[in-house]
Design a protein around this motif. Structure first.
Motif, mmCIF file in Angstrom:
data_model
loop_
_atom_site.group_PDB
_atom_site.id
_atom_site.type_symbol
_atom_site.label_atom_id
_atom_site.label_comp_id
_atom_site.label_asym_id
_atom_site.label_seq_id
_atom_site.Cartn_x
_atom_site.Cartn_y
_atom_site.Cartn_z
ATOM 1 N N HIS A 1 69.491 10.579 1.170
ATOM 2 C CA HIS A 1 68.705 9.343 1.257
ATOM 3 C C HIS A 1 68.850 8.610 2.585
ATOM 4 N N GLU B 1 64.330 6.750 -2.004
ATOM 5 C CA GLU B 1 65.389 5.921 -2.581
ATOM 6 C C GLU B 1 66.325 5.529 -1.459
ATOM 7 N N TYR B 2 66.729 4.248 -1.449
ATOM 8 C CA TYR B 2 67.677 3.818 -0.422
ATOM 9 C C TYR B 2 68.627 2.792 -1.013
ATOM 10 N N ASN B 3 69.898 2.963 -0.737
ATOM 11 C CA ASN B 3 70.953 2.105 -1.267
ATOM 12 C C ASN B 3 70.896 2.023 -2.795
ATOM 13 N N TYR B 4 70.671 3.183 -3.397
ATOM 14 C CA TYR B 4 70.741 3.366 -4.847
ATOM 15 C C TYR B 4 69.663 2.614 -5.617
ATOM 16 N N LYS B 5 68.508 2.442 -4.985
ATOM 17 C CA LYS B 5 67.351 1.882 -5.683
ATOM 18 C C LYS B 5 66.092 2.412 -5.013
ATOM 19 N N SER C 1 63.008 2.837 -2.833
ATOM 20 C CA SER C 1 62.705 2.161 -1.571
ATOM 21 C C SER C 1 61.287 1.602 -1.592
ATOM 22 N N SER D 1 78.078 9.339 4.603
ATOM 23 C CA SER D 1 78.439 10.132 3.428
ATOM 24 C C SER D 1 79.781 10.812 3.650
ATOM 25 N N TYR E 1 81.225 10.124 -1.738
ATOM 26 C CA TYR E 1 80.900 8.717 -1.435
ATOM 27 C C TYR E 1 79.732 8.665 -0.455
ATOM 28 N N SER E 2 78.868 7.684 -0.612
ATOM 29 C CA SER E 2 77.861 7.352 0.403
ATOM 30 C C SER E 2 77.667 5.841 0.403
ATOM 31 N N THR E 3 77.361 5.284 1.572
ATOM 32 C CA THR E 3 77.104 3.847 1.664
ATOM 33 C C THR E 3 76.003 3.601 2.683
ATOM 34 N N TYR E 4 75.319 2.466 2.520
ATOM 35 C CA TYR E 4 74.153 2.147 3.339
ATOM 36 C C TYR E 4 74.137 0.645 3.626
#
Length: 227
Positions: free
Chosen positions: A146, A157-161, A163, A175, A188-191
């Motif tokens: 993503h 999808e971006y940041n778990y929702k 987009s 990631s 793990y992944s973060t944005y």
């Protein structure tokens, strides 16, 4: 002039009050990342991803090398771009100048972009960076994690929702993967604001009276050779 001028005694009272809040924030952060290390789940990758590096085609396992852990920063440089994103470039400027400390903890750190390797190498040379940087051109890697959005490839999808972006393009992200034998696991992944923890420049500026001085947001960022 930021703040107000007070006596030394008044300043000391205010500093001790702030120190108590700083310690509470530190304890909360220790607890948060302690939980991430101890019992956060991981997912085994079933797909093999291929990248292009200075020595040719490699897999995600190859990129990790002899390390068990791999941190990948998804750098916004698309096949159509000649110059990297200013925000990603600012973040890259804040990455460790030496990766020896990470390597000593069985951890590799790399950048990945969808641009062909020749574009990556040209921009990397301009910026004077020497961290490993691979091309995922032609791979699903950035889409699956993503950091590239294109409804023709996968539902955005971006940041778990989902987009709301209607245009195709790149997005920043990070990631983390764990390697056990021949198996690779996504841990793990973060944005978005989750990447702020990497910005040492902001951390230093947060300690100053004038702060970050970025009221206008990312438009204030420039490539470091453009100031």
């Amino acid at each position: 002039m930021p703040g107000k001028v007070v006596s030394k005694e008044e300043w000391l009272v205010a500093r001790k009050e702030l120190l108590a809040k700083e310690k509470a924030a530190t304890r909360a952060r220790d607890e948060l990342y302690g939980a991430l290390r101890s019992d956060f789940p991981m997912v085994k990758l079933e797909k093999e991803y291929h990248f292009t590096g200075p020595n040719g085609q490699v897999t995600l396992g190859d990129i990790a090398g002899g390390n068990k852990q791999l941190i990948v920063y998804h750098f916004m440089l698309s096949p159509d771009d000649e110059v990297g994103c200013t925000g990603c470039s600012f973040l890259a400027d804040n990455l460790p100048s030496s990766l020896g400390h990470l390597n000593s903890r069985d951890t590799a750190l790399v950048l990945v972009s969808r641009a062909p390797l020749e574009k990556i190498e040209k921009f990397k040379t301009r910026m004077g960076w020497d961290f490993p940087w691979y091309s995922s051109f032609g791979s699903d890697f950035n889409y699956d994690f993503h950091a590239s959005l294109d409804s023709d490839v996968t539902p955005p999808e971006y940041n778990y929702k989902p987009s709301k972006r209607t245009s195709k393009g790149e997005a920043p992200g990070l990631s983390v993967f764990f390697k056990e034998g021949d198996d690779i696991f996504h841990t793990y992944s973060t944005y978005e604001r989750g990447l702020d923890i990497l910005l040492g420049t902001h951390t230093l500026l947060d300690l100053t009276p004038l702060g970050r001085q970025d009221e206008n947001g990312p438009v204030d960022w420039k490539l470091h050779d453009e100031y």
